[in-house]
Design an enzyme around this catalytic site. Structure first.
Site, PDB file in Angstrom:
ATOM      1  N   LYS A 159       0.891  -1.173   0.000  1.00 51.15           N
ATOM      2  CA  LYS A 159       0.000   0.000   0.000  1.00 51.15           C
ATOM      3  C   LYS A 159       0.922   1.214   0.000  1.00 51.15           C
ATOM      4  O   LYS A 159       1.100   1.891   1.013  1.00 51.15           O
ATOM      5  CB  LYS A 159      -0.909  -0.017   1.229  1.00 51.15           C
ATOM      6  CG  LYS A 159      -2.322  -0.475   0.896  1.00 51.15           C
ATOM      7  CD  LYS A 159      -3.256  -0.396   2.069  1.00 51.15           C
ATOM      8  CE  LYS A 159      -4.158   0.806   2.014  1.00 51.15           C
ATOM      9  NZ  LYS A 159      -5.143   0.799   0.936  1.00 51.15           N
TER      10      LYS A 159
HETATM   11  N1  PMP Z   1      -6.810  -3.063  -3.665  1.00 51.69           N
HETATM   12  C1  PMP Z   1      -6.538  -1.769  -3.431  1.00 51.69           C
HETATM   13  C2  PMP Z   1      -5.899  -0.960  -4.510  1.00 51.69           C
HETATM   14  C3  PMP Z   1      -6.855  -1.184  -2.199  1.00 51.69           C
HETATM   15  O1  PMP Z   1      -6.586   0.102  -1.967  1.00 51.69           O
HETATM   16  C4  PMP Z   1      -7.483  -1.980  -1.211  1.00 51.69           C
HETATM   17  C5  PMP Z   1      -7.851  -1.362   0.112  1.00 51.69           C
HETATM   18  N2  PMP Z   1      -6.796  -1.437   1.010  1.00 51.69           N
HETATM   19  C6  PMP Z   1      -7.751  -3.329  -1.494  1.00 51.69           C
HETATM   20  C7  PMP Z   1      -7.405  -3.835  -2.726  1.00 51.69           C
HETATM   21  C8  PMP Z   1      -8.393  -4.216  -0.470  1.00 51.69           C
HETATM   22  O2  PMP Z   1      -7.513  -4.433   0.608  1.00 51.69           O
HETATM   23  P1  PMP Z   1      -8.014  -4.679   2.087  1.00 51.69           P
HETATM   24  O3  PMP Z   1      -9.070  -5.722   1.999  1.00 51.69           O
HETATM   25  O4  PMP Z   1      -6.798  -5.141   2.804  1.00 51.69           O
HETATM   26  O5  PMP Z   1      -8.543  -3.392   2.593  1.00 51.69           O
END
Ligand code: PMP
Length: 295
Positions: A159
């Site tokens: 991220k």
């Molecule tokens: N893909 C992206 C680009 C995101 O920003 C997120 C949100 N964090 C997700 C997938 C889903 O991740 P998570 O379930 O860990 O929030």
């Protein structure tokens, strides 16, 4: 309803171990995070006063930082404690937590070997990511004209702030055409994910299909939902999925910390039903995040 801008709110933000007044939580314009995307972050939800999967989010924050060559000057335990502290101080019962790590201002060019690493954690009450009405009916997605970069061109499994440049471009493009979000394809044209959430499809036999996260974030919600589905005896297949295959899928939903489980009713010319299986998964997810016995 007009929302208060995020720099005009009240309370405290945890910055480098100190509790700073919300309005004074500022950085200098000449910092490496802002200019060169030397920045990683997390997005966490608070349910009934507890951060869901806090330890997993903190581990991912440290992993993202490591991939970016950033050494966080705290332990995971200290960051977990700081996240818990800030939600109590902000009195957040159902909301969001945003830990963020960035390189400071000691060097202002590509190289940033000597830059101080800063950490901030903010939290606020928060509701639904998508319009609650659409979240029940299913949202509409276009197919983005931007693709996820190939895995050898970016630290794709993190991220990191820089990866969101194309997400904002895609989301703006979608919103300007009346869609809620955008489906992004990978560098080979296979289905990847939405701009801030992973994607699942349901076929006519009730099997779920989701792309292999080999060039985009393997969401914590994605993994949780795969676990819920399997515990219900639903088959989940992780594989490459082409856009043409959407003709045969009956259902579709997004998963993410912010999106939770959000049904999708349309992607471009493809239509999907908000079926019982998706509603049931969503109910079970809500029970798990709020620690009730799974329905
Ligand atoms: N893909 C992206 C680009 C995101 O920003 C997120 C949100 N964090 C997700 C997938 C889903 O991740 P998570 O379930 O860990 O929030």
């Amino acid at each position: 309803m007009e929302t208060i801008p995020y720099d005009k709110r009240s309370g405290k933000i945890w910055i480098n171990s100190e509790l700073v007044d919300w309005k004074n939580a500022k950085v200098h314009v000449l910092n490496h995070g802002l200019h060169y995307a030397s920045c990683v972050f997390e997005g966490e939800r608070v349910y009934d006063g507890e951060i869901f999967k806090l330890e997993e989010h903190t581990s991912r924050l440290f992993y993202s930082a490591k991939r970016m060559g950033i050494k966080i000057p705290y332990t995971e335990k200290e960051i977990n404690a700081a996240c818990k502290e800030i939600i109590v101080i902000q009195k957040v019962k159902n909301g969001y937590v945003r830990p963020i790590v960035w390189r400071g201002s000691e060097m202002m060019a590509i190289s940033a070997q000597k830059n101080k690493i800063h950490v901030a954690i903010a939290s606020w009450e928060w509701g639904s990511y998508f319009d609650p009405k659409l979240k029940l009916e299913g949202i509409k997605l276009n197919i983005s004209s931007w693709r996820r970069p190939s895995p050898n061109s970016v630290p794709w499994d993190t991220k990191a702030a820089g990866l969101y440049m194309i997400c904002t471009l895609s989301k703006h493009e979608a919103e300007s055409k009346g869609f809620s979000d955008s489906l992004m394809l990978d560098h080979n044209g296979n289905i990847a994910e939405a701009t801030g959430a992973n994607i699942f499809f349901k076929d006519k036999n009730g099997t779920l299909h989701t792309p292999i996260p080999d060039s985009f974030l393997d969401g914590i919600t994605r993994r949780c939902v795969i676990g819920i589905a399997k515990s219900k005896g639903i088959k989940v297949v992780e594989r490459k999925i082409t856009t043409e295959e959407m003709t045969n899928f009956k259902g579709c939903f997004l998963t993410g910390t912010a999106a939770e489980i959000t049904p999708v009713s349309e992607i471009d010319k493809f239509k999907f039903n908000v079926c019982e299986l998706i509603k049931d998964l969503s109910k079970s997810y809500q029970n798990i995040v709020r620690k009730k016995a799974a329905a």
